[in-house]
Motif scaffolding. Structure first.
Motif, short mmCIF file in Angstrom:
data_model
loop_
_atom_site.label_atom_id
_atom_site.label_comp_id
_atom_site.label_asym_id
_atom_site.label_seq_id
_atom_site.Cartn_x
_atom_site.Cartn_y
_atom_site.Cartn_z
N ALA A 106 -12.53 12.64 -35.60
CA ALA A 106 -13.22 13.80 -36.11
C ALA A 106 -14.42 13.96 -35.50
O ALA A 106 -15.15 13.13 -35.07
N GLY A 107 -15.11 15.12 -35.74
CA GLY A 107 -16.47 15.39 -35.18
C GLY A 107 -16.86 16.49 -35.57
O GLY A 107 -16.16 17.61 -36.10
N HIS A 108 -18.13 16.79 -35.31
CA HIS A 108 -18.80 18.28 -35.41
C HIS A 108 -19.89 18.53 -34.25
O HIS A 108 -20.02 17.57 -33.39
N ASP A 109 -20.24 19.69 -34.22
CA ASP A 109 -21.14 20.21 -33.27
C ASP A 109 -22.15 19.31 -32.71
O ASP A 109 -22.42 18.73 -31.48
N ILE A 110 -22.82 18.57 -33.68
CA ILE A 110 -24.06 17.53 -33.34
C ILE A 110 -23.61 16.32 -32.59
O ILE A 110 -24.04 15.86 -31.58
N ASN A 111 -22.29 16.03 -32.94
CA ASN A 111 -21.64 14.84 -32.20
C ASN A 111 -21.32 15.29 -30.48
O ASN A 111 -21.52 14.31 -29.91
N TYR A 112 -20.49 16.34 -30.48
CA TYR A 112 -20.20 16.80 -29.21
C TYR A 112 -21.37 16.89 -28.38
O TYR A 112 -21.13 16.61 -27.15
N ILE A 113 -22.21 17.58 -28.71
CA ILE A 113 -23.40 17.70 -27.86
C ILE A 113 -24.26 16.65 -27.65
O ILE A 113 -25.03 16.22 -26.72
N ALA A 114 -24.17 15.45 -28.27
CA ALA A 114 -24.79 14.43 -28.27
C ALA A 114 -24.10 13.70 -27.26
O ALA A 114 -24.61 12.97 -26.20
N LEU A 115 -22.91 13.42 -27.21
CA LEU A 115 -22.04 12.82 -26.10
C LEU A 115 -22.18 13.65 -24.78
O LEU A 115 -22.20 12.94 -23.72
N ALA A 116 -22.43 14.97 -24.88
CA ALA A 116 -22.36 15.70 -23.55
C ALA A 116 -23.80 15.41 -23.02
O ALA A 116 -24.08 15.92 -21.68
N ALA A 170 -26.59 16.77 -24.41
CA ALA A 170 -27.27 18.12 -24.66
C ALA A 170 -28.20 17.97 -25.87
O ALA A 170 -29.09 18.87 -25.81
N LEU A 171 -27.93 17.21 -26.52
CA LEU A 171 -28.76 16.80 -27.75
C LEU A 171 -30.29 15.90 -27.30
O LEU A 171 -31.22 16.47 -28.06
N ASP A 172 -29.99 14.99 -26.54
CA ASP A 172 -31.20 14.12 -26.57
C ASP A 172 -32.49 14.92 -26.10
O ASP A 172 -33.54 14.73 -26.27
N PRO A 173 -32.33 15.84 -25.21
CA PRO A 173 -33.53 16.51 -24.54
C PRO A 173 -34.23 17.49 -25.51
O PRO A 173 -35.42 17.88 -25.31
N ALA A 193 -20.57 22.08 -23.71
CA ALA A 193 -22.12 21.72 -23.62
C ALA A 193 -22.39 21.02 -22.66
O ALA A 193 -23.75 21.22 -22.08
N ALA A 194 -21.77 20.41 -21.95
CA ALA A 194 -22.34 19.53 -20.62
C ALA A 194 -22.33 20.69 -19.60
O ALA A 194 -23.27 20.74 -18.90
N THR A 195 -21.41 21.93 -19.49
CA THR A 195 -21.99 22.65 -18.52
C THR A 195 -22.97 23.49 -18.70
O THR A 195 -23.74 23.99 -17.69
N LEU A 196 -23.30 23.54 -19.90
CA LEU A 196 -24.64 24.38 -20.20
C LEU A 196 -25.89 23.62 -19.66
O LEU A 196 -27.05 24.17 -19.68
N MET A 197 -25.85 22.33 -19.58
CA MET A 197 -26.73 21.47 -19.19
C MET A 197 -26.90 21.22 -17.61
O MET A 197 -27.75 20.58 -17.17
#
Length: 383
Positions: A130-140, A142-145, A198-202
């Motif tokens: 399971a997961g949500h947006d915040i988890n997916y962008i964290a792994l990609a 995209a969240l850290d920056p 999300a990775a593509t967006l970065m």
């Protein structure tokens, strides 16, 4: 009849939440006939003159099916035979267990585009979790920056994973696959994962990091609130403005209109060591006037300026009003379809439907007559 660029395309949407309906909305806004398959348990008595308040559900019909009933599954597969695409957002394996996975659907319609959207993708170590947006962008990555210096990362609502990296990526993938199927005569599966999107967006930030112009420490770069010329600032009335004066000519205009053009320290625009102090000084300048006063000074200039508007304020701004950026459907103010086309003009095809509101009409598309539909109701396959 729709006049949008996807007019004539029929899409089946398996009812979901968030990014799935967003994809369905995007396709419907572009003119596709989108049929939402709702769970029969959601179907209730309804007043068609009072549609639900659900902007993401606008512009499509709804059929109520029990996909755990063999007759309900058969009804969906018959509808697949008359459609161009199907989109679903369940966890991997769910559609297969229901008997409506890619193999079954493509066997009924070899030209079908089968769009799948998940958080982690259809395979990989995380794919069943399971997961949500915040988890997916964290792994990609995209969240850290995203965040200010010395502070934790800030979740950018659920825009990056769910909507940008998920729903919009799936809509793009489906449109691409529909274009290809016209040439090849064959359908295919589109695997849209939010972590991929999300990775593509970065992509640009990976380039900047490789060039040595992006620091891993958040809040120290030009675009992440590190610089004094790309940030939001509070005004005297507690409202905010946005500044994005990156290019030298725009930066010069910023200094002129803030009265800082003669200050030698501000002439050192790209000296990172001076950014923190310059940010404090220019923040004090912006705090000296209200947002409306800064709008009077900076509107329609080359500062790269805009007021920071609330959800309630944005539809009222003169620029948005002039371009019809927002519209009203069934009494609900909402974003208008985008992008825009010069010839195949798109529009909202209608308000949201109640679950199961168009069951009989949709079953007729699949070839069911009145007696057939009555039998389906008797078996509980449709609501």
């Amino acid at each position: 009849m729709s006049t949008g660029p996807l007019a004539g395309v029929r899409v089946i949407e398996l009812q979901g939440i968030g990014p799935g309906p967003f994809c369905g909305m995007m396709l419907s806004d572009m003119g596709a006939e989108v049929i939402r398959v709702d769970r029969s348990a959601r179907v209730r008595d309804h007043d068609a003159d009072n549609p639900p308040i659900d902007v993401l559900a606008r512009g499509r019909a709804s059929i109520g099916l029990d996909l755990k009933n063999p007759d309900g599954v058969e009804a969906l597969l018959r509808l697949v035979e008359h459609s161009d695409a199907l989109i679903e957002g369940f966890r991997p394996g769910v559609m297969e267990r229901l008997g409506i996975g890619p193999d079954e659907c493509l066997a009924r319609n070899p030209r079908l585009v089968y769009g799948r959207m998940t958080g982690w993708g259809q395979e990989g170590p995380y794919h069943l979790g399971a997961g949500h947006d915040i988890n997916y962008i964290a792994l990609a990555g995209a969240l850290d920056p995203i965040g200010r210096k010395g502070e934790p990362p800030i979740a950018p609502l659920n825009l990056v994973g769910d909507f940008g990296g998920g729903g919009m990526l799936l809509a793009f993938g489906v449109a691409c696959a529909l274009f290809e199927s016209q040439r090849s005569g064959q359908g295919q599966v589109v695997d849209a994962a939010m972590v991929d999107g999300a990775a593509t967006l970065m992509a640009m930030f990976h380039s900047m990091r490789a060039l040595g112009v992006w620091n891993d420490e958040r809040g120290t770069n030009m675009l992440d609130t590190g610089s004094h010329f790309y940030d939001v600032y509070e005004c005297a009335d507690g409202n905010y403005i946005s500044i994005g004066s990156i290019e030298p000519q725009f930066y010069a205009e910023l200094l002129r209109l803030t009265g800082l053009e003669a200050d030698p320290e501000f002439a050192k625009q790209n000296s990172r060591s001076g950014w923190p102090e310059l940010k404090e000084r220019i923040a004090a300048v912006f705090k000296s006037k209200t947002r409306d006063e800064w709008c009077e000074i900076m509107d329609a200039t080359d500062v790269c300026f805009a007021p920071v508007l609330t959800l309630a304020e944005a539809p009222q701004h003169p620029h948005n009003v002039h371009r019809d950026v927002f519209c009203e459907v069934a009494g609900v103010v909402q974003p208008s379809p985008s992008p825009r086309f010069s010839r195949t003009v798109q529009t909202v095809q209608g308000p949201p439907a109640h679950p199961g509101q168009h069951t009989d009409e949709v079953l007729a598309i699949a070839g069911y007559d009145t007696d057939d539909i009555a039998k389906l109701r008797d078996t509980g396959a449709v609501a």
